[in-house]
Design a protein around this motif. Sequence first.
Motif, mmCIF file in Angstrom:
data_model
loop_
_atom_site.group_PDB
_atom_site.id
_atom_site.type_symbol
_atom_site.label_atom_id
_atom_site.label_comp_id
_atom_site.label_asym_id
_atom_site.label_seq_id
_atom_site.Cartn_x
_atom_site.Cartn_y
_atom_site.Cartn_z
ATOM 1 N N TYR A 79 -19.913 2.298 14.669
ATOM 2 C CA TYR A 79 -21.034 2.673 13.813
ATOM 3 C C TYR A 79 -21.062 1.859 12.521
ATOM 4 N N GLY A 80 -20.164 0.907 12.394
ATOM 5 C CA GLY A 80 -20.177 0.003 11.261
ATOM 6 C C GLY A 80 -19.718 0.648 9.967
ATOM 7 N N ALA A 81 -20.195 0.079 8.877
ATOM 8 C CA ALA A 81 -19.761 0.496 7.544
ATOM 9 C C ALA A 81 -20.136 1.939 7.231
ATOM 10 N N ASN A 82 -21.115 2.493 7.933
ATOM 11 C CA ASN A 82 -21.555 3.865 7.668
ATOM 12 C C ASN A 82 -20.866 4.908 8.536
ATOM 13 N N ALA A 83 -19.835 4.534 9.264
ATOM 14 C CA ALA A 83 -19.190 5.451 10.205
ATOM 15 C C ALA A 83 -18.693 6.730 9.526
ATOM 16 N N GLU A 84 -18.032 6.602 8.386
ATOM 17 C CA GLU A 84 -17.515 7.792 7.686
ATOM 18 C C GLU A 84 -18.649 8.720 7.263
ATOM 19 N N THR A 85 -19.737 8.148 6.761
ATOM 20 C CA THR A 85 -20.886 8.943 6.325
ATOM 21 C C THR A 85 -21.534 9.647 7.511
ATOM 22 N N ILE A 86 -21.709 8.918 8.603
ATOM 23 C CA ILE A 86 -22.309 9.498 9.803
ATOM 24 C C ILE A 86 -21.427 10.619 10.334
ATOM 25 N N ALA A 87 -20.130 10.370 10.427
ATOM 26 C CA ALA A 87 -19.205 11.391 10.936
ATOM 27 C C ALA A 87 -19.231 12.639 10.055
ATOM 28 N N ALA A 88 -19.171 12.452 8.746
ATOM 29 C CA ALA A 88 -19.181 13.606 7.823
ATOM 30 C C ALA A 88 -20.464 14.410 7.988
ATOM 31 N N ARG A 89 -21.593 13.726 8.118
ATOM 32 C CA ARG A 89 -22.871 14.429 8.304
ATOM 33 C C ARG A 89 -22.883 15.226 9.590
ATOM 34 N N GLU A 90 -22.476 14.607 10.674
ATOM 35 C CA GLU A 90 -22.486 15.278 11.977
ATOM 36 C C GLU A 90 -21.505 16.453 11.989
ATOM 37 N N ILE A 91 -20.336 16.274 11.410
ATOM 38 C CA ILE A 91 -19.325 17.335 11.379
ATOM 39 C C ILE A 91 -19.808 18.503 10.525
ATOM 40 N N ARG A 92 -20.415 18.209 9.390
ATOM 41 C CA ARG A 92 -20.944 19.298 8.543
ATOM 42 C C ARG A 92 -22.082 20.033 9.248
ATOM 43 N N ASP A 93 -22.936 19.293 9.940
ATOM 44 C CA ASP A 93 -24.010 19.947 10.702
ATOM 45 C C ASP A 93 -23.422 20.839 11.800
ATOM 46 N N ALA A 94 -22.386 20.363 12.474
ATOM 47 C CA ALA A 94 -21.733 21.170 13.511
ATOM 48 C C ALA A 94 -21.136 22.437 12.902
ATOM 49 N N ALA A 95 -20.555 22.314 11.714
ATOM 50 C CA ALA A 95 -19.974 23.483 11.039
ATOM 51 C C ALA A 95 -21.060 24.484 10.656
ATOM 52 N N ARG A 96 -22.162 23.998 10.097
ATOM 53 C CA ARG A 96 -23.269 24.902 9.729
ATOM 54 C C ARG A 96 -23.819 25.624 10.954
ATOM 55 N N GLU A 103 -22.651 29.597 24.364
ATOM 56 C CA GLU A 103 -23.307 28.716 25.333
ATOM 57 C C GLU A 103 -24.412 27.898 24.681
ATOM 58 N N ARG A 104 -25.224 28.519 23.831
ATOM 59 C CA ARG A 104 -26.297 27.793 23.133
ATOM 60 C C ARG A 104 -25.713 26.735 22.203
ATOM 61 N N TYR A 105 -24.657 27.094 21.472
ATOM 62 C CA TYR A 105 -24.019 26.137 20.570
ATOM 63 C C TYR A 105 -23.529 24.919 21.352
ATOM 64 N N LEU A 106 -22.831 25.160 22.453
ATOM 65 C CA LEU A 106 -22.310 24.054 23.249
ATOM 66 C C LEU A 106 -23.438 23.211 23.836
ATOM 67 N N GLU A 107 -24.485 23.851 24.325
ATOM 68 C CA GLU A 107 -25.635 23.106 24.852
ATOM 69 C C GLU A 107 -26.300 22.270 23.765
ATOM 70 N N GLN A 108 -26.476 22.870 22.595
ATOM 71 C CA GLN A 108 -27.097 22.165 21.474
ATOM 72 C C GLN A 108 -26.275 20.935 21.093
ATOM 73 N N TRP A 109 -24.962 21.093 21.018
ATOM 74 C CA TRP A 109 -24.126 19.977 20.605
ATOM 75 C C TRP A 109 -23.914 18.966 21.719
ATOM 76 N N ASP A 110 -23.952 19.406 22.972
ATOM 77 C CA ASP A 110 -23.952 18.432 24.068
ATOM 78 C C ASP A 110 -25.165 17.513 23.927
ATOM 79 N N ALA A 111 -26.327 18.121 23.698
ATOM 80 C CA ALA A 111 -27.565 17.339 23.558
ATOM 81 C C ALA A 111 -27.509 16.437 22.329
ATOM 82 N N ARG A 112 -27.025 16.958 21.232
ATOM 83 C CA ARG A 112 -26.973 16.146 20.004
ATOM 84 C C ARG A 112 -26.026 14.968 20.176
ATOM 85 N N LEU A 113 -24.895 15.199 20.806
ATOM 86 C CA LEU A 113 -23.948 14.109 21.018
ATOM 87 C C LEU A 113 -24.498 13.088 22.002
#
Length: 141
Positions: free
Chosen positions: A74-91, A104-114
Amino acid sequence: MSDADPFNLPNLAQIIDTYMHRILDSGEDPVDVLLDLMGALIVPPLFEHLWCVGELYGNLGLLSDIVEAYPVDYGANAETIAAREIRDAARDWLAMPRTVEGMERYLEQWDARLEALPATHGGRIVRRKAEHAADPPATNA
């Protein structure tokens, strides 16, 4: 199962909640907290006895892979992208109902997002939907 039984979903959710609150509220590096959570999930008996832990662990692993440039750089923005995705997953985790249906909905939602994250590197597909993982790669023959 009793409330003291570590194998039930509400107790698993309570364990995971602690990590998700750390991701959002502690100021710690979200990737480090995510890795701590992944470590907690593989400690028996959780991983061995709850149907959802393996899939959850796999999804968290894909989030942590963002900073490892694996399988996609993901290049130079990898840390920023990871932090955003991880925080969204936590929320999303903290907002879900603590039920089988909620999990089940959470897992389906995150399967799709990933699945929506970039899936090619160097011109080749490096991530595919699980239902197609056994399919042979397409050729230009």
